[in-house]
Design an enzyme around this catalytic site. Structure first.
Site, short mmCIF file in Angstrom:
data_model
loop_
_atom_site.label_atom_id
_atom_site.label_comp_id
_atom_site.label_asym_id
_atom_site.label_seq_id
_atom_site.Cartn_x
_atom_site.Cartn_y
_atom_site.Cartn_z
CB SER A 117 -1.13 -0.06 1.20
OG SER A 117 -1.88 0.96 1.13
CG HIS A 118 0.51 3.65 3.44
ND1 HIS A 118 -0.46 2.62 3.67
CD2 HIS A 118 1.24 3.85 4.63
CE1 HIS A 118 -0.25 2.28 5.00
NE2 HIS A 118 0.62 3.05 5.57
CG ASP A 281 -2.61 4.13 -1.23
OD1 ASP A 281 -3.53 3.94 -2.09
OD2 ASP A 281 -2.69 3.26 -0.36
CG ASP A 283 -2.97 -0.13 -2.09
OD1 ASP A 283 -2.84 0.84 -1.58
OD2 ASP A 283 -3.62 -1.18 -1.36
CG ASP A 285 -6.15 1.12 -0.63
OD1 ASP A 285 -5.14 1.97 -0.68
OD2 ASP A 285 -5.97 -0.13 0.14
NE ARG A 286 -3.51 4.52 3.30
CZ ARG A 286 -2.81 4.68 4.21
NH1 ARG A 286 -2.50 5.83 4.83
NH2 ARG A 286 -2.92 3.67 5.25
CB THR A 348 -8.00 0.98 12.68
OG1 THR A 348 -8.21 2.17 13.37
CG2 THR A 348 -7.02 1.25 11.47
CD GLU A 368 -6.84 8.10 10.79
OE1 GLU A 368 -5.93 9.07 10.32
OE2 GLU A 368 -6.54 7.11 10.65
CE LYS A 380 -7.38 2.46 2.60
NZ LYS A 380 -7.08 1.09 3.22
#
Ligand code: VG1
Ligand code: CO
Length: 547
Positions: A117-118, A281, A283, A285-286, A348, A368, A380
């Site tokens: 991810s990020h 990000d 992948d 999703d953000r 989370t 968040e 997401k």
């Protein structure tokens, strides 16, 4: 179809560190490159599942370093374990939300998503893997715990001897009796977006001179953003920045926050600002959304999306409810209340939203940490959030700033910030949390300056659908005026520990909506440090990242 290949059983030894965290197993790439490390985890996934023989598995990743090698290992193991079909994104690429969309569209048994991810990518950075279930979402804790249990006792895994599969050309091949289908990673996702949003209204918006910069951060979203924004929606060429996915994300940290996407923030605040700046990000999703002169906190973005979703065709019937992760601000709660729909507070991580979405209890979810999404997939979805904003802007014909300001005027403003202390010593982090747990019982009733503690606890969540209980999901200190401090340790890092401190204060008075966020939260920030003794336990004077 060709004849089944003989199954090869490879002896291995268990690793003891394969417990999935907030979102799958994330480790240094070098850890994953050790002989058998990835294969052990993949076999542990398959050994935890039942009934997949002959069914389809989706495989894809964010294209980071080791993605291609990992996919070849997984393909051969999926063949040996008895999947009937493997669906792979071309070049092994699928964004996380696209993987979720493909699993659902193809009615696959599940999917394996390769991403950290990020987190940065590359030989000296991070890699990750997670399993998604047939609904398209991350495996619930029951499955991730079963995978971990298998990984601790594994003695062998199954694979086949075969040449590497060509994953760079669309079409079908066979590995033994198993079909491997290479698909366009963008097509299914793009059709889904077109079914949810008013593309012609957004096209008209761009045609009227509306300007945008979307930074794909040299990560997976580039091809999706180019096809949809510059292709379908007519945004000017060059709208998408850093649109080529690179295995090391161009040496950058593909996290669209105010530190790693600061250039975008600076652009949005400058005289040359386009109408909207956005990013996603590693992948995909953000999301990050910044209007001209107006940053939108992810918590506010969730609330504004919930309040305006009915303006998009896919949500014109209204929303069933909203879910947010516990540390996410209460802004969405006020919207849900006004709409008269349910609001759910979960731990989370996106895996906790799946049951609520499947049961039709909620339509919109968010965190968040720059995550928002809906029931269209079970992850997401960065580009979805950006398209939702574009659809809202196209219909309301107002600027991002006007929409945010009007929202605050109607609902009040939740001043919100997260302070991260990254790569601190694990012992210090654990001591800090233990110290807080000891204080929980004595905190209620205590007065600190203008703040009185109303309640303090360690958040636990009883899933209303399957009855599963998740405990110790973050320490909450709730104040009488509705302010909040939350502490938790990250479950996605790969070295040391990361302490996250979430700080929130509600301000109903529009005359007080123009404060600088850190200043507005100053009293709570200082208190967060002293109650948890952050300096003593971390040795740090200041956070590494403030979002
Ligand atoms: C972080 C975020 C969490 C998010 C998770 C995965 O987890 O806080 O909200 O769901 O990353 O996001 P943690 O445990 O480090 O706080 V992603 O975009 O990395 O898949
Ligand atoms: Co991500």
């Amino acid at each position: 179809m060709t004849a089944p290949l003989p199954i090869k059983t490879v002896a291995t030894r268990a690793f003891n560190d394969q417990r999935p965290g907030t979102s799958g197993l994330r480790k240094k790439t070098k850890v994953f490159e050790q002989p058998h490390y990835l294969a052990n985890f993949v076999q542990s996934i398959f050994s935890s599942l039942e009934g997949f023989e002959g069914k389809a598995l989706v495989v894809g990743g964010d294209g980071r370093y080791f993605n291609r090698e990992a996919i070849q290992i997984i393909l051969k193991m999926a063949v040996a374990n008895g999947f009937g079909e493997i669906i792979v994104g071309r070049a092994g690429i699928l964004s996380t939300p696209a993987a979720s969309a493909v699993i659902r569209h193809e009615k696959a048994f599940g999917g394996i998503v390769l991403s950290a991810s990020h987190n940065p990518g590359g030989p000296d950075a991070d890699f990750g893997i997670k399993y998604n279930i047939s609904a398209g979402g991350p495996a619930p804790e029951k499955i991730t715990e079963a995978i971990f249990a298998h990984s601790k006792v594994i003695e062998s895994y199954k694979t086949v001897e075969a040449p590497d599969v060509d994953i760079d050309h669309l079409g079908e091949t066979f590995v033994g009796a198993t079909k491997v289908r290479v698909i366009d990673p963008v097509a299914i996702y793009r059709d889904l977006m077109a079914s949810l949003f008013d593309f012609s209204a957004i096209r008209a918006l761009f045609a009227s001179g509306f300007t945008m910069k979307f930074d794909a951060m040299s990560a997976v979203t580039g091809p999706y953003a180019k096809a949809i924004l510059e292709g379908d929606l007519g945004a000017a060429p060059g709208t998408v920045l850093n649109g080529e996915p690179l295995p090391d994300f161009g040496h950058h940290h593909p996290d669209p926050n105010l530190v790693h996407a600061k250039h975008l923030y600076d652009l949005a605040m400058s005289d040359a600002a386009p109408d909207i700046c956005a990013a996603s990000d590693g992948d995909g999703d953000r999301n990050l959304v910044i209007g001209r002169g107006q940053f939108v906190t992810p918590s506010d973005s969730l609330a504004i999306i919930a309040a305006n979703a009915h303006l998009a065709p896919g949500y014109s019937q209204g929303i069933a409810g909203v879910a947010r992760s516990m540390p996410t601000s209460g802004a969405a709660d006020r919207v849900a209340k006004k709409l008269g729909v349910g609001i759910f507070e979960t731990p989370t991580g996106w895996k906790f939203f799946g049951n609520l979405l499947d049961a039709g209890k909620v339509t919109i979810c968010g965190e968040e940490s720059a995550g928002a999404g809906s029931n269209h997939v079970r992850e997401k979805d960065g580009l979805w959030a950006v398209l939702m904003w574009l659809n809202i802007l196209a219909v309301r014909k107002q600027s991002v700033k006007e929409i945010v300001r009007a929202h605050w005027a109607e609902f009040g403003r939740n001043y919100y910030s997260r302070h991260d202390y990254e790569e601190i010593a694990t012992e210090g982090a654990n001591a800090l949390v233990a110290g807080l747990r000891e204080k929980l019982a004595s905190l209620p009733g205590q007065i600190f300056g203008s703040l009185t503690v109303a309640a303090a606890d360690d958040f636990s969540y009883l899933d209303p659908i399957d009855g599963s209980l998740s405990q110790q999901q973050g320490i909450r200190i709730l104040f009488a005026d509705g302010s909040r401090i939350v502490y938790r340790l990250s479950g996605t890092g790969t070295s040391g520990a990361t302490l996250r401190v979430y700080i929130e204060r509600y301000e109903p008075d529009p005359a007080r909506h123009d404060l600088e966020t850190q200043a507005a939260l100053a009293e709570l920030i200082a208190l967060a440090g002293s109650i948890a003794e952050i300096r003593k336990h971390t040795g740090r004077d200041a956070p590494t990242v403030i979002t």
